[in-house]
Design a protein around this motif. Structure first.
Motif, PDB file in Angstrom:
ATOM      1  N   VAL A  44       0.775  -1.393   0.050  1.00 11.34           N
ATOM      2  CA  VAL A  44       0.078   0.141   0.052  1.00 11.34           C
ATOM      3  C   VAL A  44       0.972   1.121  -0.042  1.00 11.34           C
ATOM      4  O   VAL A  44       1.816   1.510   0.935  1.00 11.34           O
ATOM      5  CB  VAL A  44      -1.042   0.056   1.306  1.00 11.34           C
ATOM      6  CG1 VAL A  44      -1.849   1.226   1.206  1.00 11.34           C
ATOM      7  CG2 VAL A  44      -1.808  -1.180   1.276  1.00 11.34           C
ATOM      8  N   SER A  47      -3.982   5.314   1.023  1.00 11.45           N
ATOM      9  CA  SER A  47      -5.582   4.732   1.186  1.00 11.45           C
ATOM     10  C   SER A  47      -6.059   6.093   2.074  1.00 11.45           C
ATOM     11  O   SER A  47      -5.855   6.415   3.138  1.00 11.45           O
ATOM     12  CB  SER A  47      -5.592   3.654   2.040  1.00 11.45           C
ATOM     13  OG  SER A  47      -6.887   3.041   2.332  1.00 11.45           O
ATOM     14  N   VAL A  76      -7.565   1.715  -2.136  1.00 15.47           N
ATOM     15  CA  VAL A  76      -6.095   1.608  -2.158  1.00 15.47           C
ATOM     16  C   VAL A  76      -5.193   1.861  -3.443  1.00 15.47           C
ATOM     17  O   VAL A  76      -5.802   1.672  -4.553  1.00 15.47           O
ATOM     18  CB  VAL A  76      -5.682   0.031  -1.896  1.00 15.47           C
ATOM     19  CG1 VAL A  76      -6.179  -0.931  -2.894  1.00 15.47           C
ATOM     20  CG2 VAL A  76      -4.286  -0.169  -1.651  1.00 15.47           C
ATOM     21  N   THR A 100     -11.667  -1.086  -2.096  1.00 23.96           N
ATOM     22  CA  THR A 100     -11.800  -2.145  -1.345  1.00 23.96           C
ATOM     23  C   THR A 100     -12.778  -2.552  -0.183  1.00 23.96           C
ATOM     24  O   THR A 100     -12.862  -3.596   0.005  1.00 23.96           O
ATOM     25  CB  THR A 100     -10.250  -2.203  -0.564  1.00 23.96           C
ATOM     26  OG1 THR A 100     -10.129  -0.901  -0.101  1.00 23.96           O
ATOM     27  CG2 THR A 100      -9.039  -2.159  -1.290  1.00 23.96           C
ATOM     28  N   SER A 104      -7.352  -2.093   3.514  1.00 28.25           N
ATOM     29  CA  SER A 104      -6.388  -1.421   2.839  1.00 28.25           C
ATOM     30  C   SER A 104      -5.622  -0.213   3.831  1.00 28.25           C
ATOM     31  O   SER A 104      -4.619   0.380   3.455  1.00 28.25           O
ATOM     32  CB  SER A 104      -6.741  -0.380   1.847  1.00 28.25           C
ATOM     33  OG  SER A 104      -7.895   0.449   2.101  1.00 28.25           O
ATOM     34  N   THR A 109      -2.091  -5.488   1.227  1.00 22.68           N
ATOM     35  CA  THR A 109      -3.592  -5.878   1.564  1.00 22.68           C
ATOM     36  C   THR A 109      -3.694  -6.746   0.195  1.00 22.68           C
ATOM     37  O   THR A 109      -2.940  -6.803  -0.790  1.00 22.68           O
ATOM     38  CB  THR A 109      -4.556  -4.686   0.995  1.00 22.68           C
ATOM     39  OG1 THR A 109      -5.864  -5.175   1.220  1.00 22.68           O
ATOM     40  CG2 THR A 109      -4.581  -3.900  -0.346  1.00 22.68           C
TER      41      THR A 109
END
Length: 338
Positions: A44, A47, A76, A100, A104, A109
């Motif tokens: 990630v 987010s 994400v 998502t 996230s 993820t």
């Protein structure tokens, strides 16, 4: 591009019971997830922390079926760092985005590979993440659900919010005449974005029966004022129920009954409810096409989302408090590497 060293554990935000922001915990040494068939693992980069996340945390989000413990995080942007069996549409190192719902607010993820959208290398990860929920909601609600055309008049309630600001920009770029409601202190912002500002309360008399499209994310009076603003043939698109989210159940039920009546009433106007998750399930290709188009607008400098704050894991609980307090004019974005 050299690969980043792969850890064996990760950090994430989790809550083990529904409740106030105090239930959110930054947990470390969690197992590193492994992608299954058709899945990828994403490292990630960014987010957003959304108002929707606060509803999920409180157990008030209707689409959530997972019991705690839950890692929140509705969108994400990141890089693919592992592929599950059978994945051929992306490669390790690809920069991608996805919606998502949960999962996230973490360093890594897992996502289905089929739904991923490419993210241009030139764009800022935090700005790109704002497009996935807020800007895509605005885009699809205006043009797919609302069928907005050039030179039509559109009213956006809560124009100072993230979706509202995006909708103003996109509607103006499409050649529409834009009106937006907000508190007086936000009117300068609305003008700067290109909208005619209206007061947060008692705005209906000045626009009654004149709008082709109304985009309503508040439902403060059970959708009645937004519907009354429509001209014959106009379309009301409801995208949320901010005013109802923290209220009693009977208010939510009453608003739903009113909206259903508006949908079927033979009065020459239309009412539709837009949900980004429901629309994606029915039209997955539209999700990918529309989000890719927004990414290209960002890469070309044609839109510039407002990122209010870039935060660390230990600031997520405070971000939830700020979102519940209201009044923010930009997005809060979690950057796991910060």
């Amino acid at each position: 591009m050299s690969a980043l060293p792969l850890p064996t554990t990760q950090s994430a935000i989790r809550f083990h019971a529904f409740g106030t922001p105090d239930v959110l915990a930054h947990e470390t040494e969690l197992p590193l997830p492994t992608p299954g068939p058709g899945e990828v693992r994403i490292r990630v980069e960014a987010s957003c922390v959304q108002f929707t996340d606060t509803l999920i945390r409180m157990g008030r989000y209707p689409d959530l079926r997972d019991p705690p413990p839950v890692t929140p995080g509705y969108d994400v942007v990141g890089r693919v760092d592992a592929l599950g069996e059978g994945v051929t549409n992306v490669a390790v190192g690809d920069r991608v985005a996805d919606l998502t719902m949960i999962g996230s607010h973490a360093q890594f993820t897992i996502r289905p590979a089929a739904g991923l959208v490419p993210v241009p290398e030139s764009v800022d990860a935090a700005e790109a993440s704002t497009l996935i929920l807020s800007w895509l909601t605005a885009q699809q609600a205006l043009f797919r659900a609302g069928e907005l055309k050039p030179h039509q008049r559109v009213l956006i309630t809560g124009g100072n919010g993230a979706v509202g600001q995006a909708a103003i920009v996109l509607a103006k770029q499409a050649g529409a005449e834009v009106f937006a409601t907000a508190g007086t202190r936000h009117h300068a912002l609305l003008r700067e974005l290109g909208a005619t500002p209206l007061p947060r309360e008692d705005w209906l008399p000045s626009v009654r029966g004149t709008m082709d499209v109304v985009l309503d994310g508040i439902a403060a009076d059970r959708f009645r004022s937004p519907f009354a603003a429509l001209k014959r043939g106009g379309r009301l698109v409801a995208i949320g129920t901010t005013a109802l989210a923290s209220g009693p159940l009977f208010r939510i039920i009453a608003a739903a009954v009113t909206f259903v009546w508006l949908m079927v009433a033979p009065n020459g106007r239309k009412a539709r409810f837009y949900s980004i998750t429901a629309h994606r399930k029915r039209h997955p290709e539209a999700f990918r096409t529309d989000l890719a188009a927004l990414m290209n607008l960002l890469a070309n400098g044609q839109i510039r989302p407002h990122v209010a704050r870039r935060i660390r894991f230990d600031e997520v609980a405070q971000a939830h408090r700020d979102l519940e307090a209201g009044g923010l004019t930009g997005k809060i974005v979690l950057l796991p590497k910060s």
